[in-house]
Motif scaffolding. Structure first.
Motif, PDB file in Angstrom:
ATOM      1  N   SER A   1       7.961   8.762   3.281  1.00 45.64           N
ATOM      2  CA  SER A   1       8.041   8.690   4.798  1.00 45.64           C
ATOM      3  C   SER A   1       6.779   8.064   5.325  1.00 45.64           C
ATOM      4  CB  SER A   1       8.232  10.288   5.346  1.00 45.64           C
ATOM      5  OG  SER A   1       6.884  10.786   5.007  1.00 45.64           O
ATOM      6  N   CYS A   2       7.091   7.346   6.557  1.00 46.08           N
ATOM      7  CA  CYS A   2       5.905   6.523   7.164  1.00 46.08           C
ATOM      8  C   CYS A   2       4.826   7.447   7.786  1.00 46.08           C
ATOM      9  CB  CYS A   2       6.445   5.587   8.149  1.00 46.08           C
ATOM     10  SG  CYS A   2       7.446   4.276   7.406  1.00 46.08           S
ATOM     11  N   PRO A   3       3.581   7.069   7.763  1.00 47.55           N
ATOM     12  CA  PRO A   3       2.571   7.782   8.468  1.00 47.55           C
ATOM     13  C   PRO A   3       2.950   7.920   9.953  1.00 47.55           C
ATOM     14  CG  PRO A   3       1.533   6.074   7.133  1.00 47.55           C
ATOM     15  CD  PRO A   3       3.189   5.973   7.413  1.00 47.55           C
TER      16      PRO A   3
ATOM     17  N   CYS B  10       5.424  -0.139   9.687  1.00 49.34           N
ATOM     18  CA  CYS B  10       5.015  -1.093  10.630  1.00 49.34           C
ATOM     19  C   CYS B  10       4.397  -0.382  11.977  1.00 49.34           C
ATOM     20  CB  CYS B  10       6.281  -2.090  11.125  1.00 49.34           C
ATOM     21  SG  CYS B  10       7.489  -2.288   9.676  1.00 49.34           S
ATOM     22  N   GLY B  11       3.735  -1.489  12.478  1.00 51.57           N
ATOM     23  CA  GLY B  11       3.232  -0.957  13.922  1.00 51.57           C
ATOM     24  C   GLY B  11       1.674  -0.458  13.849  1.00 51.57           C
TER      25      GLY B  11
ATOM     26  N   PHE C 160       1.097  -1.197  -0.053  1.00 53.41           N
ATOM     27  CA  PHE C 160      -0.049  -0.013  -0.039  1.00 53.41           C
ATOM     28  C   PHE C 160       0.749   1.282  -0.202  1.00 53.41           C
ATOM     29  CE2 PHE C 160      -2.205  -3.277   2.414  1.00 53.41           C
ATOM     30  CZ  PHE C 160      -3.338  -3.661   1.191  1.00 53.41           C
ATOM     31  N   LEU C 161       0.404   2.175  -0.896  1.00 53.52           N
ATOM     32  CA  LEU C 161       1.672   3.394  -0.999  1.00 53.52           C
ATOM     33  C   LEU C 161       1.225   4.347   0.380  1.00 53.52           C
ATOM     34  CD1 LEU C 161       0.831   4.147  -4.755  1.00 53.52           C
ATOM     35  CD2 LEU C 161       2.715   2.737  -3.618  1.00 53.52           C
ATOM     36  N   CYS C 162       2.440   4.892   0.863  1.00 53.59           N
ATOM     37  CA  CYS C 162       2.011   5.258   2.145  1.00 53.59           C
ATOM     38  C   CYS C 162       1.656   6.805   1.932  1.00 53.59           C
ATOM     39  CB  CYS C 162       3.296   5.348   3.051  1.00 53.59           C
ATOM     40  SG  CYS C 162       3.828   3.845   3.692  1.00 53.59           S
ATOM     41  N   GLY C 163       2.106   7.167   0.868  1.00 50.88           N
ATOM     42  CA  GLY C 163       1.413   8.531   0.229  1.00 50.88           C
ATOM     43  C   GLY C 163      -0.205   8.346   0.587  1.00 50.88           C
ATOM     44  N   CYS C 164      -0.937   7.418   0.478  1.00 52.85           N
ATOM     45  CA  CYS C 164      -2.596   7.391   0.488  1.00 52.85           C
ATOM     46  C   CYS C 164      -2.562   7.110   1.945  1.00 52.85           C
ATOM     47  CB  CYS C 164      -2.865   6.328  -0.369  1.00 52.85           C
ATOM     48  SG  CYS C 164      -2.564   6.481  -2.095  1.00 52.85           S
TER      49      CYS C 164
ATOM     50  N   MET D  98       8.936  -7.791   9.892  1.00 53.26           N
ATOM     51  CA  MET D  98       9.386  -8.996  10.899  1.00 53.26           C
ATOM     52  C   MET D  98      10.324  -8.661  11.954  1.00 53.26           C
ATOM     53  SD  MET D  98      11.643 -11.462   8.308  1.00 53.26           S
ATOM     54  CE  MET D  98      11.690 -10.761   6.500  1.00 53.26           C
ATOM     55  N   ALA D  99      11.142  -7.562  11.544  1.00 59.93           N
ATOM     56  CA  ALA D  99      12.257  -7.308  12.580  1.00 59.93           C
ATOM     57  C   ALA D  99      11.855  -6.306  13.632  1.00 59.93           C
ATOM     58  CB  ALA D  99      13.533  -7.047  11.894  1.00 59.93           C
ATOM     59  N   ASN D 100      10.729  -5.768  13.345  1.00 63.53           N
ATOM     60  CA  ASN D 100      10.258  -4.636  14.341  1.00 63.53           C
ATOM     61  C   ASN D 100       9.608  -5.053  15.393  1.00 63.53           C
ATOM     62  OD1 ASN D 100      10.543  -3.280  11.794  1.00 63.53           O
ATOM     63  ND2 ASN D 100       9.608  -1.662  12.755  1.00 63.53           N
ATOM     64  N   ASP D 101       9.504  -4.350  16.652  1.00 66.80           N
ATOM     65  CA  ASP D 101       8.753  -4.713  17.796  1.00 66.80           C
ATOM     66  C   ASP D 101       7.396  -5.065  17.712  1.00 66.80           C
ATOM     67  OD1 ASP D 101      11.265  -4.473  19.190  1.00 66.80           O
ATOM     68  OD2 ASP D 101      10.600  -2.412  19.962  1.00 66.80           O
ATOM     69  N   ASN D 102       6.573  -4.157  16.738  1.00 58.47           N
ATOM     70  CA  ASN D 102       5.295  -4.627  16.424  1.00 58.47           C
ATOM     71  C   ASN D 102       5.575  -4.875  14.778  1.00 58.47           C
ATOM     72  OD1 ASN D 102       3.006  -4.485  15.483  1.00 58.47           O
ATOM     73  ND2 ASN D 102       2.261  -2.704  16.735  1.00 58.47           N
ATOM     74  N   PRO D 103       5.202  -6.103  14.471  1.00 58.90           N
ATOM     75  CA  PRO D 103       5.480  -6.620  13.214  1.00 58.90           C
ATOM     76  C   PRO D 103       4.428  -6.508  12.315  1.00 58.90           C
ATOM     77  CG  PRO D 103       5.088  -8.533  14.649  1.00 58.90           C
ATOM     78  CD  PRO D 103       5.028  -7.166  15.316  1.00 58.90           C
ATOM     79  N   ASN D 104       3.260  -5.722  12.533  1.00 58.28           N
ATOM     80  CA  ASN D 104       2.072  -5.315  11.713  1.00 58.28           C
ATOM     81  C   ASN D 104       2.451  -4.486  10.553  1.00 58.28           C
ATOM     82  OD1 ASN D 104       0.053  -6.912  13.038  1.00 58.28           O
ATOM     83  ND2 ASN D 104      -0.254  -5.198  14.655  1.00 58.28           N
ATOM     84  N   TYR D 105       2.116  -4.974   9.507  1.00 59.47           N
ATOM     85  CA  TYR D 105       2.514  -4.109   8.049  1.00 59.47           C
ATOM     86  C   TYR D 105       1.244  -3.205   7.826  1.00 59.47           C
ATOM     87  CZ  TYR D 105       2.509  -2.901   3.408  1.00 59.47           C
ATOM     88  OH  TYR D 105       2.642  -2.471   2.002  1.00 59.47           O
ATOM     89  N   HIS D 106       1.888  -1.878   7.527  1.00 55.14           N
ATOM     90  CA  HIS D 106       0.688  -0.857   7.368  1.00 55.14           C
ATOM     91  C   HIS D 106       0.799  -0.612   5.841  1.00 55.14           C
ATOM     92  CE1 HIS D 106      -1.964   2.211   8.352  1.00 55.14           C
ATOM     93  NE2 HIS D 106      -1.308   3.110   7.807  1.00 55.14           N
ATOM     94  N   CYS D 107       2.106  -0.116   5.409  1.00 58.67           N
ATOM     95  CA  CYS D 107       2.219   0.460   3.969  1.00 58.67           C
ATOM     96  C   CYS D 107       3.530   0.667   3.879  1.00 58.67           C
ATOM     97  CB  CYS D 107       1.498   1.961   3.910  1.00 58.67           C
ATOM     98  SG  CYS D 107       2.436   3.286   4.912  1.00 58.67           S
ATOM     99  N   SER D 108       3.951   0.921   2.559  1.00 62.34           N
ATOM    100  CA  SER D 108       5.364   0.740   1.963  1.00 62.34           C
ATOM    101  C   SER D 108       5.771   2.185   1.515  1.00 62.34           C
ATOM    102  CB  SER D 108       5.551  -0.293   0.837  1.00 62.34           C
ATOM    103  OG  SER D 108       5.096  -1.476   1.333  1.00 62.34           O
ATOM    104  N   VAL D 109       7.213   2.627   1.709  1.00 62.77           N
ATOM    105  CA  VAL D 109       7.512   3.884   1.226  1.00 62.77           C
ATOM    106  C   VAL D 109       8.726   3.353   0.058  1.00 62.77           C
ATOM    107  CG1 VAL D 109       7.101   5.182   3.080  1.00 62.77           C
ATOM    108  CG2 VAL D 109       9.291   4.095   2.907  1.00 62.77           C
TER     109      VAL D 109
END
Ligand code: ABN
Length: 176
Positions: free
Chosen positions: A91-93, A124-125, A80-84, A156-167
Motif C-alpha cells: 500500500s502507498c504511503p 506517485c505525487g 524504492f520499497l514503499c514499506g520503508c 506518467m499517467a497520474n495528475d502528479n507524475p512524480n515517482y515516490h516508491c513502488s508496491v
C-alpha cells in the motif's frame, strides 16, 4: 617417372617422420601432463563449500522481512520499497496515489511453493522516497513489452507524475 615417384615417396616419408618424431611425442605428452597437473587448480567449488553457499542463498530467498529486497514478492521490482517510505509492501504511503497502470511479474513464494502473479505499481505525487532501493529483474522483458518491464515511471499517467516508491500487489496464483 621413376624419379618423380621417388621424390613423392621421399616427401611422404619425411612428412610422416616429422609428425611421429620422438621429440614431437614427448612434447605432446608433456602438454597432457601439464594440463592434468593444472586441473586441481581450477576454480571448482568443493562439495561442502557449494552446499554452504546453497544454504545461504536459500535462507536469503526465504526472508520474511517485507522491507528486505530479498523478500519473495520483490522478485521483479525496480524502485524504492514503499514499506520503508511510510506505506507497506502493498500500500502507498499517505499523500501519494497508486498508479493505475503498472508492470507485472511472476514470483515464487518459498513458503507455500506456489508462483504468484505480481503487480508492481508506483506510488506517485511526492518526490523520490530514497530509502530501500531494490532492483531485481526476474523474468523482466525488454522495453518493447512495456507491461513486463520495470524500468519505467508508471506515474506518467497520474495528475502528479512524480515517482515516490513502488508496491507489490498479489494479483493471483500463476497457472490457475
Ligand atoms: N517503476 C519504477 C521506476 C520509476 C521511475 C523510473 C524508473 C523506474
Amino acid at each position: 617417372m621413376q624419379e618423380r615417384l621417388d621424390r613423392l615417396a621421399e616427401r611422404a616419408a619425411r612428412g610422416l617422420a616429422r609428425h611421429t618424431s620422438r621429440r614431437g611425442f614427448l612434447s605432446a605428452f608433456g602438454r597432457v601432463l601439464t594440463g592434468a597437473a593444472l586441473v586441481p587448480l581450477l576454480p571448482v567449488m568443493r562439495g561442502s563449500q557449494a552446499q554452504a553457499a546453497e544454504h545461504a542463498a536459500k535462507a536469503k530467498a526465504e526472508t520474511t522481512d517485507p522491507n528486505s529486497c530479498e523478500y519473495w514478492k520483490f522478485c521483479a521490482i525496480d524502485g524504492f520499497l514503499c514499506g520503508c517510505c511510510g506505506g507497506s509492501s502493498s500500500s502507498c504511503p499517505p499523500g501519494t496515489q497508486q498508479s493505475p497502470i503498472t508492470w507485472i511479474g511472476t514470483c515464487h513464494n518459498p513458503a507455500d511453493g506456489r508462483d504468484y502473479i505480481m503487480s508492481y505499481n508506483d506510488c506517485c505525487g511526492k518526490t523520490s522516497c530514497g530509502s530501500c532501493f531494490c532492483n531485481r529483474n526476474e523474468g523482466e522483458k525488454p522495453m518493447y513489452r512495456l507491461s513486463l518491464n520495470n524500468d519505467v515511471n508508471w506515474c506518467m499517467a497520474n495528475d502528479n507524475p512524480n515517482y515516490h516508491c513502488s508496491v507489490s500487489v498479489v494479483l493471483g496464483v500463476a497457472g490457475k
